[in-house]
Design a protein around this motif. Structure first.
Motif, PDB file in Angstrom:
ATOM      1  N   ASP A   1       1.794  -9.809  -0.040  1.00 32.97           N
ATOM      2  CA  ASP A   1       1.894  -8.244   0.120  1.00 32.97           C
ATOM      3  C   ASP A   1       1.325  -7.794   1.379  1.00 32.97           C
ATOM      4  O   ASP A   1       0.191  -7.877   1.625  1.00 32.97           O
ATOM      5  N   ARG A   2       2.335  -7.352   2.304  1.00 32.27           N
ATOM      6  CA  ARG A   2       2.039  -7.013   3.538  1.00 32.27           C
ATOM      7  C   ARG A   2       2.407  -5.353   3.871  1.00 32.27           C
ATOM      8  O   ARG A   2       1.965  -4.822   4.927  1.00 32.27           O
TER       9      ARG A   2
ATOM     10  N   LYS B   1       1.718  -1.534   3.027  1.00 30.38           N
ATOM     11  CA  LYS B   1       0.847  -0.540   2.387  1.00 30.38           C
ATOM     12  C   LYS B   1       1.776   0.506   1.827  1.00 30.38           C
ATOM     13  O   LYS B   1       2.515   1.035   2.419  1.00 30.38           O
ATOM     14  N   PRO B   2       1.371   0.965   0.613  1.00 28.02           N
ATOM     15  CA  PRO B   2       2.233   2.028   0.194  1.00 28.02           C
ATOM     16  C   PRO B   2       2.271   3.363   1.111  1.00 28.02           C
ATOM     17  O   PRO B   2       3.135   4.059   1.357  1.00 28.02           O
ATOM     18  N   GLU B   3       1.091   3.645   1.519  1.00 30.86           N
ATOM     19  CA  GLU B   3       1.112   4.858   2.695  1.00 30.86           C
ATOM     20  C   GLU B   3       2.079   4.501   3.854  1.00 30.86           C
ATOM     21  O   GLU B   3       2.133   5.433   4.705  1.00 30.86           O
ATOM     22  N   ASP B   4       2.485   3.304   4.099  1.00 30.62           N
ATOM     23  CA  ASP B   4       3.261   3.167   5.375  1.00 30.62           C
ATOM     24  C   ASP B   4       4.723   3.472   4.961  1.00 30.62           C
ATOM     25  O   ASP B   4       5.690   3.106   5.832  1.00 30.62           O
TER      26      ASP B   4
END
Length: 123
Positions: free
Chosen positions: A12-13, A15-18
């Motif tokens: 998993d690379r 991030k939800p905030e990205d």
């Protein structure tokens, strides 16, 4: 039904905030991301084929995990296959790769052969 193992899931690379989803577009903030298309050899079906577009990032050799789909150079070609093993031998670090539709391994791939890691497949 058949039980599917999660051991070959890619790392998993993102991030939800990205990830930013808007009504008419999506923006993903990822340094070094590159658009990719794939040669229709059938070796990675049903995940990758001629109608699939991908997002790839530069490979950080020490962060590649079993399950990642990497693009590497071999005999003048670029091959995109899944990492099924990681190890060390007398020559150092290696990745063992295999196409999802292939019944045998590609053999050993050295870090210097690896260029990019698949981040997302877009259908």
């Amino acid at each position: 039904g058949e039980t599917v193992s999660e051991e070959l899931l890619p790392g998993d690379r993102i991030k939800p905030e990205d990830i930013h989803v808007y009504g008419d577009h999506v923006r993903i903030d990822i340094p070094g991301v590159q658009w990719a298309t794939f040669t229709p050899t059938g070796s990675m079906l049903p995940v990758l084929g001629s109608t699939v577009h991908g997002l790839q990032i530069p490979a950080e050799k020490t962060k590649i995990k079993i399950g990642d789909v990497i693009s590497y150079h071999k005999e003048g070609k670029i091959i995109s296959h899944r990492v099924i093993g990681i190890g060390y031998d007398a020559l150092g670090l290696y990745y063992e790769t295999q196409g999802d539709s292939n019944d045998k391994s590609d053999g050993l791939v050295r870090p210097e052969q690896v260029d990019r890691v698949l981040l997302a497949a877009l259908y």
